[in-house]
Design an enzyme around this catalytic site. Structure first.
Site, PDB file in Angstrom:
ATOM      1  N   CYS A   8       0.566  -1.266   0.039  1.00  0.00           N
ATOM      2  CA  CYS A   8      -0.109   0.112  -0.091  1.00  0.00           C
ATOM      3  C   CYS A   8       0.870   1.171   0.253  1.00  0.00           C
ATOM      4  CB  CYS A   8      -0.640  -0.191   1.072  1.00  0.00           C
ATOM      5  SG  CYS A   8      -0.514  -0.428   2.753  1.00  0.00           S
ATOM      6  N   CYS A  81      -3.771   1.361  -3.689  1.00  0.00           N
ATOM      7  CA  CYS A  81      -2.899   2.387  -4.208  1.00  0.00           C
ATOM      8  C   CYS A  81      -3.142   2.529  -5.474  1.00  0.00           C
ATOM      9  CB  CYS A  81      -1.914   2.093  -2.978  1.00  0.00           C
ATOM     10  SG  CYS A  81      -0.779   0.677  -3.989  1.00  0.00           S
ATOM     11  N   CYS A  85       1.225   2.654  -6.812  1.00  0.00           N
ATOM     12  CA  CYS A  85       2.038   1.002  -6.551  1.00  0.00           C
ATOM     13  C   CYS A  85       2.997   0.462  -7.724  1.00  0.00           C
ATOM     14  CB  CYS A  85       0.549   0.128  -5.786  1.00  0.00           C
ATOM     15  SG  CYS A  85      -0.031  -0.091  -4.613  1.00  0.00           S
TER      16      CYS A  85
END
Length: 128
Positions: A8, A81, A85
C-alpha cells in the site's frame, strides 16, 4: 514455501495487517512481507490496537519501502493504491481496492481489518 508481498502507499495500515494475517494463517509455509510506495516510517496506532484485539503484536513490524524487499513472489497484492503502486514481479498479482481505514471510526476500521483477514485466508488457500 510461498512468498507473498502486500503493498500500500504508507505501509502503516492495510498492508501491515495483511502481512500479519499471512503470518497467522500461513505459519511456516509462507514468507509474508509488506511494503509501501511512500512509507510513513511508522505503524498506525489504530492498526496496532485492532490487531492486538486479535492477539497479534504489530509493534514488532516496521514500515518499509518497496526498495527494502527483493526477489520473486508467488503473489503481490496491492491494497487499492492505484498508480502509486509500482509493478513488482510475481506469479499472481491482484489489487484488492480496499479503502484506507486510517481516518475511519472503530467500527469501520474493524470492518476493513476483518475484510483483509478473510481475503488473506482465501489467498493462502488458493496458493497451496
Amino acid at each position: 514455501m510461498k512468498r507473498v508481498l502486500f503493498v500500500c502507499i504508507e505501509n502503516s495500515n492495510r498492508s501491515q495487517m495483511a502481512e500479519a494475517f499471512a503470518h497467522i494463517y500461513g505459519g511456516d509455509g509462507v514468507e509474508a512481507y509488506s511494503a509501501g510506495s511512500k512509507p510513513s516510517g511508522v505503524i498506525n496506532p489504530k492498526a496496532i490496537r485492532f490487531m492486538d484485539e486479535l492477539g497479534y503484536d504489530l509493534t514488532a513490524h516496521a514500515s518499509k519501502s518497496l526498495d527494502d524487499v527483493a526477489g520473486q513472489f508467488d503473489a503481490v497484492i496491492t491494497m487499492g493504491c492505484g498508480d502509486s503502486c509500482p509493478w513488482v514481479p510475481a506469479k499472481r498479482r491482484e489489487d484488492w481496492g480496499l479503502p484506507d481505514p486510517k481516518h475511519m471510526d472503530d467500527e469501520g476500521y474493524r470492518a476493513v481489518r476483518d475484510d483483509i483477514a478473510a481475503r488473506v485466508k482465501q489467498l493462502l488457500a488458493e496458493l497451496r
